[in-house]
Design a protein around this motif. Structure first.
Motif, PDB file in Angstrom:
ATOM      1  N   ILE A  65       0.804  -1.220   0.000  1.00 58.58           N
ATOM      2  CA  ILE A  65       0.000   0.000   0.000  1.00 58.58           C
ATOM      3  C   ILE A  65       0.835   1.268   0.000  1.00 58.58           C
ATOM      4  O   ILE A  65       0.281   2.367  -0.058  1.00 58.58           O
ATOM      5  N   GLY A  66       2.156   1.118   0.058  1.00 61.83           N
ATOM      6  CA  GLY A  66       3.035   2.280   0.066  1.00 61.83           C
ATOM      7  C   GLY A  66       3.536   2.593   1.470  1.00 61.83           C
ATOM      8  O   GLY A  66       2.844   2.331   2.455  1.00 61.83           O
ATOM      9  N   PRO A  67       4.743   3.175   1.579  1.00 64.53           N
ATOM     10  CA  PRO A  67       5.339   3.428   2.893  1.00 64.53           C
ATOM     11  C   PRO A  67       4.538   4.386   3.763  1.00 64.53           C
ATOM     12  O   PRO A  67       4.401   4.156   4.965  1.00 64.53           O
ATOM     13  N   VAL A  68       4.011   5.465   3.183  1.00 61.40           N
ATOM     14  CA  VAL A  68       3.301   6.456   4.007  1.00 61.40           C
ATOM     15  C   VAL A  68       2.014   5.874   4.598  1.00 61.40           C
ATOM     16  O   VAL A  68       1.803   5.953   5.825  1.00 61.40           O
ATOM     17  N   PRO A  69       1.121   5.249   3.794  1.00 67.91           N
ATOM     18  CA  PRO A  69      -0.060   4.630   4.404  1.00 67.91           C
ATOM     19  C   PRO A  69       0.299   3.538   5.403  1.00 67.91           C
ATOM     20  O   PRO A  69      -0.380   3.376   6.422  1.00 67.91           O
ATOM     21  N   ALA A  70       1.375   2.791   5.113  1.00 69.12           N
ATOM     22  CA  ALA A  70       1.786   1.723   6.033  1.00 69.12           C
ATOM     23  C   ALA A  70       2.243   2.313   7.367  1.00 69.12           C
ATOM     24  O   ALA A  70       1.910   1.784   8.437  1.00 69.12           O
ATOM     25  N   ARG A  71       2.997   3.424   7.319  1.00 73.90           N
ATOM     26  CA  ARG A  71       3.435   4.076   8.563  1.00 73.90           C
ATOM     27  C   ARG A  71       2.244   4.599   9.355  1.00 73.90           C
ATOM     28  O   ARG A  71       2.256   4.580  10.591  1.00 73.90           O
ATOM     29  N   GLN A  72       1.226   5.066   8.666  1.00 76.56           N
ATOM     30  CA  GLN A  72       0.033   5.572   9.347  1.00 76.56           C
ATOM     31  C   GLN A  72      -0.782   4.447   9.965  1.00 76.56           C
ATOM     32  O   GLN A  72      -1.412   4.627  11.013  1.00 76.56           O
ATOM     33  N   LEU A  73      -0.780   3.282   9.319  1.00 76.16           N
ATOM     34  CA  LEU A  73      -1.622   2.175   9.774  1.00 76.16           C
ATOM     35  C   LEU A  73      -0.979   1.361  10.894  1.00 76.16           C
ATOM     36  O   LEU A  73      -1.681   0.881  11.790  1.00 76.16           O
ATOM     37  N   MET A  74       0.334   1.218  10.876  1.00 77.54           N
ATOM     38  CA  MET A  74       0.986   0.336  11.840  1.00 77.54           C
ATOM     39  C   MET A  74       0.706   0.693  13.294  1.00 77.54           C
ATOM     40  O   MET A  74       0.437  -0.204  14.111  1.00 77.54           O
ATOM     41  N   PRO A  75       0.746   1.974  13.709  1.00 79.82           N
ATOM     42  CA  PRO A  75       0.424   2.269  15.111  1.00 79.82           C
ATOM     43  C   PRO A  75      -0.984   1.840  15.494  1.00 79.82           C
ATOM     44  O   PRO A  75      -1.230   1.459  16.643  1.00 79.82           O
ATOM     45  N   VAL A  76      -1.904   1.896  14.535  1.00 81.08           N
ATOM     46  CA  VAL A  76      -3.278   1.451  14.792  1.00 81.08           C
ATOM     47  C   VAL A  76      -3.311  -0.053  15.001  1.00 81.08           C
ATOM     48  O   VAL A  76      -3.979  -0.565  15.906  1.00 81.08           O
ATOM     49  N   LEU A  77      -2.576  -0.778  14.170  1.00 77.50           N
ATOM     50  CA  LEU A  77      -2.541  -2.243  14.287  1.00 77.50           C
ATOM     51  C   LEU A  77      -1.868  -2.662  15.594  1.00 77.50           C
ATOM     52  O   LEU A  77      -2.278  -3.642  16.226  1.00 77.50           O
ATOM     53  N   ILE A  78      -0.838  -1.923  16.000  1.00 82.54           N
ATOM     54  CA  ILE A  78      -0.099  -2.282  17.211  1.00 82.54           C
ATOM     55  C   ILE A  78      -0.854  -1.877  18.472  1.00 82.54           C
ATOM     56  O   ILE A  78      -0.934  -2.624  19.446  1.00 82.54           O
ATOM     57  N   GLY A  79      -1.424  -0.678  18.471  1.00 86.45           N
ATOM     58  CA  GLY A  79      -2.020  -0.140  19.689  1.00 86.45           C
ATOM     59  C   GLY A  79      -3.482  -0.450  19.900  1.00 86.45           C
ATOM     60  O   GLY A  79      -3.997  -0.280  21.006  1.00 86.45           O
ATOM     61  N   GLY A  80      -4.172  -0.908  18.848  1.00 89.43           N
ATOM     62  CA  GLY A  80      -5.591  -1.182  18.971  1.00 89.43           C
ATOM     63  C   GLY A  80      -5.878  -2.609  19.391  1.00 89.43           C
ATOM     64  O   GLY A  80      -4.985  -3.360  19.768  1.00 89.43           O
ATOM     65  N   THR A  81      -7.150  -2.981  19.296  1.00 87.93           N
ATOM     66  CA  THR A  81      -7.545  -4.354  19.610  1.00 87.93           C
ATOM     67  C   THR A  81      -7.236  -5.266  18.437  1.00 87.93           C
ATOM     68  O   THR A  81      -7.081  -4.815  17.296  1.00 87.93           O
ATOM     69  N   VAL A  82      -7.178  -6.558  18.703  1.00 87.79           N
ATOM     70  CA  VAL A  82      -6.945  -7.524  17.634  1.00 87.79           C
ATOM     71  C   VAL A  82      -8.105  -7.489  16.639  1.00 87.79           C
ATOM     72  O   VAL A  82      -7.895  -7.534  15.418  1.00 87.79           O
ATOM     73  N   LEU A 233       1.758 -10.634  13.287  1.00 86.91           N
ATOM     74  CA  LEU A 233       1.516  -9.404  14.039  1.00 86.91           C
ATOM     75  C   LEU A 233       0.252  -9.533  14.887  1.00 86.91           C
ATOM     76  O   LEU A 233       0.244  -9.161  16.065  1.00 86.91           O
ATOM     77  N   LEU A 234      -0.821 -10.067  14.302  1.00 83.64           N
ATOM     78  CA  LEU A 234      -2.065 -10.231  15.047  1.00 83.64           C
ATOM     79  C   LEU A 234      -1.898 -11.254  16.169  1.00 83.64           C
ATOM     80  O   LEU A 234      -2.457 -11.087  17.256  1.00 83.64           O
ATOM     81  N   ASP A 235      -1.129 -12.311  15.913  1.00 81.10           N
ATOM     82  CA  ASP A 235      -0.858 -13.303  16.961  1.00 81.10           C
ATOM     83  C   ASP A 235      -0.126 -12.656  18.135  1.00 81.10           C
ATOM     84  O   ASP A 235      -0.451 -12.902  19.307  1.00 81.10           O
ATOM     85  N   ALA A 236       0.870 -11.828  17.804  1.00 83.56           N
ATOM     86  CA  ALA A 236       1.639 -11.158  18.863  1.00 83.56           C
ATOM     87  C   ALA A 236       0.756 -10.186  19.643  1.00 83.56           C
ATOM     88  O   ALA A 236       0.850 -10.084  20.863  1.00 83.56           O
ATOM     89  N   ALA A 237      -0.136  -9.496  18.923  1.00 85.15           N
ATOM     90  CA  ALA A 237      -1.051  -8.566  19.599  1.00 85.15           C
ATOM     91  C   ALA A 237      -2.008  -9.324  20.508  1.00 85.15           C
ATOM     92  O   ALA A 237      -2.298  -8.895  21.630  1.00 85.15           O
ATOM     93  N   ALA A 238      -2.504 -10.469  20.028  1.00 88.15           N
ATOM     94  CA  ALA A 238      -3.445 -11.260  20.825  1.00 88.15           C
ATOM     95  C   ALA A 238      -2.788 -11.784  22.095  1.00 88.15           C
ATOM     96  O   ALA A 238      -3.428 -11.893  23.148  1.00 88.15           O
ATOM     97  N   ALA A 239      -1.495 -12.079  21.999  1.00 89.07           N
ATOM     98  CA  ALA A 239      -0.766 -12.594  23.165  1.00 89.07           C
ATOM     99  C   ALA A 239      -0.246 -11.479  24.062  1.00 89.07           C
ATOM    100  O   ALA A 239       0.406 -11.752  25.072  1.00 89.07           O
ATOM    101  N   GLY A 240      -0.534 -10.232  23.683  1.00 88.01           N
ATOM    102  CA  GLY A 240      -0.036  -9.111  24.474  1.00 88.01           C
ATOM    103  C   GLY A 240       1.426  -8.828  24.255  1.00 88.01           C
ATOM    104  O   GLY A 240       2.048  -8.066  25.007  1.00 88.01           O
ATOM    105  N   GLY A 241       1.992  -9.422  23.208  1.00 88.85           N
ATOM    106  CA  GLY A 241       3.429  -9.283  22.977  1.00 88.85           C
ATOM    107  C   GLY A 241       3.851  -7.969  22.380  1.00 88.85           C
ATOM    108  O   GLY A 241       5.045  -7.730  22.215  1.00 88.85           O
TER     109      GLY A 241
END
Length: 249
Positions: A65-82, A233-241
């Motif tokens: 999806i491109g570096p800029v959209p990916a940079r914007q999305l990653m904090p959401v994927l990391i900090g939000g719910t699974v 990434l989702l597995d790590a988020a689900a495990a609280g990692g």
């Protein structure tokens, strides 16, 4: 690779493993693309498996999806719910599918424009703004906007100055509608129309949309290729990692 094998990695080690410079790793951490690293007593960062997981996911997303959209999305994927992260990834697939559908529809619209341009056209075949809007399935306000932007040129008839769309205006309106459906803004459409006037009617526009379709297919395939990294990434988020970790001594 097990967690014990990557219990503590330096910034330089992480960069070498993922193909980033040390400064890029620090910048991606600062932007929230990867979780914050623990700091030792000497202030040095200590990275772990979760940082590699996040960086792999970012690298795969950036390819799709491109570096800029990916940079914007990653904090959401990391900090939000699974569940929220999974929904965001589903939305990416849906957005690509929707845009691909619009481009295909735009190409069909251009085919209609080509066919109509070869037909004999009499004055009685001219359309009013309402008739043209209905034929293109757009609002009359869209036709007026295109006129204000200088890309559509109806004739003015009668004392009231009513708009009348002849053969050329109708064909250009079809091209505009097709390109707008394909996601193109007014400036590139204006350039295309300038190139097309006096030339083969939609050859350039068809090439541009076909190239766009090829690019969307590449992005879809890249997003599918990212599935493994995003699953980790989702597995790590689900495990609280992926939760931030306090400084260590």
């Amino acid at each position: 690779m097990t967690n014990s094998q990557v219990a503590s990695l330096t910034t330089a080690q992480v960069g070498r493993m993922l193909g980033y410079s040390t400064q890029q790793v620090r910048d991606l951490e600062r932007l929230g693309v990867i979780p914050s690293a623990a700091r030792g007593a000497n202030g040095y960062r200590h990275y772990q498996e979760k940082h590699l997981v996040a960086l792999r996911a970012y690298r795969a997303l950036a390819a799709a999806i491109g570096p800029v959209p990916a940079r914007q999305l990653m904090p959401v994927l990391i900090g939000g719910t699974v569940e929220g992260a999974a929904a965001q990834i589903d939305d990416l697939h849906a957005a690509l599918a929707g845009e691909r559908s619009r481009v295909r529809e735009a190409l069909r619209g251009l085919d209609v424009a080509v066919q109509d341009s070869t037909e004999v056209f009499g004055d009685e075949d001219a359309m009013t703004i309402g008739e043209l809007a209905q034929a293109l399935d757009v609002r009359t306000s869209a036709l007026r906007h295109w006129e204000r932007e200088g890309i559509l040129h109806p004739l003015r008839t009668g004392s009231s100055g009513s708009r009348s769309y002849g053969s050329r205006a109708i064909t250009e309106a079809r091209v505009i509608a097709a390109l707008r459906a394909g996601g193109y803004g007014i400036p590139p459409i204006a350039r295309i129309l300038d190139q097309l006037r006096g030339q083969a009617l939609t050859a350039d526009a068809q090439r541009i949309l076909t190239d766009r379709l090829v690019e969307l297919t590449r992005r879809s395939v890249a997003l599918l290729a990212a599935a493994g990294a995003l699953h980790d990434l989702l597995d790590a988020a689900a495990a609280g990692g992926l939760r931030p970790q306090g400084a260590t001594g």
